[in-house]
Design a protein around this motif. Sequence first.
Motif, mmCIF file in Angstrom:
data_model
loop_
_atom_site.group_PDB
_atom_site.id
_atom_site.type_symbol
_atom_site.label_atom_id
_atom_site.label_comp_id
_atom_site.label_asym_id
_atom_site.label_seq_id
_atom_site.Cartn_x
_atom_site.Cartn_y
_atom_site.Cartn_z
ATOM 1 N N PRO A 279 14.713 -5.981 1.511
ATOM 2 C CA PRO A 279 14.093 -5.255 2.599
ATOM 3 C C PRO A 279 14.622 -3.748 2.578
ATOM 4 N N ILE A 280 13.471 -3.144 3.204
ATOM 5 C CA ILE A 280 13.947 -1.668 3.237
ATOM 6 C C ILE A 280 14.264 -1.524 4.930
ATOM 7 N N ARG B 65 12.247 -4.306 -7.113
ATOM 8 C CA ARG B 65 13.597 -4.493 -6.052
ATOM 9 C C ARG B 65 12.809 -3.996 -4.724
ATOM 10 N N LEU B 66 12.065 -3.105 -4.659
ATOM 11 C CA LEU B 66 11.407 -2.568 -3.378
ATOM 12 C C LEU B 66 10.759 -3.728 -2.628
ATOM 13 N N GLU C 212 0.924 -1.154 0.023
ATOM 14 C CA GLU C 212 0.119 -0.110 0.045
ATOM 15 C C GLU C 212 0.835 1.080 0.106
ATOM 16 N N GLN C 213 1.959 1.155 0.620
ATOM 17 C CA GLN C 213 3.026 2.361 0.749
ATOM 18 C C GLN C 213 3.435 2.524 -0.730
ATOM 19 N N ILE C 214 3.861 1.472 -1.201
ATOM 20 C CA ILE C 214 4.226 1.753 -2.639
ATOM 21 C C ILE C 214 3.409 2.187 -3.472
ATOM 22 N N TRP D 118 13.313 6.357 -0.078
ATOM 23 C CA TRP D 118 14.070 4.971 -0.400
ATOM 24 C C TRP D 118 13.678 4.823 -1.824
ATOM 25 N N ALA D 119 12.368 4.746 -2.010
ATOM 26 C CA ALA D 119 11.926 4.486 -3.583
ATOM 27 C C ALA D 119 12.775 5.223 -4.541
#
Length: 163
Positions: free
Chosen positions: A41-42, A36-37, A3-5, A51-52
């Motif tokens: 792991p972030i 990749r995301l 959802e964040q992505i 980060w993205a």
Amino acid sequence: MKEQIKTVLPALRRFALSLTGNLADADDLLQSTVERLLSKPIPSETEIAPWAFKVCRNLWIDQHRAAKVRQNATEKPELQAGATFDNEAQVTTLLKLREVEAAMKELPEEQRIVLSLVAVQGLSYKETAAILGLPTGTIMSRLARARTKLAAQFDLDPSGAIA
């Protein structure tokens, strides 16, 4: 995480387009970034958006170094998807957009990326500095140089003519 992505996808797509210069390569870069995301792991306590953008930029650098030949395809009109226009205003807008794209491509890479993140994506200097891992002052000077160069190309006043 998914959802964040999803929330960052539109801005990430615009950023990918500003890096690659064409929609097909931008979509490929976006897909690689999302893969990749989702697969790696972030780091803990890291915001997804910066980060993205960082992952996208790093992937683009890797792809750009490995595939400079792609740029030839973007410069050949016969390879571009043809579009029809209803009126003169749309054609004029498209021509001006292509002029701006061409002018941005002439900027040094570090200036183009900063200009894209700040002026196109609307990120703050601080956010841009975090994404690129640079001091805020460096972001400000690169942005100023990019704006000055673009203003000169379009015969504009650099003090406030561009984003």
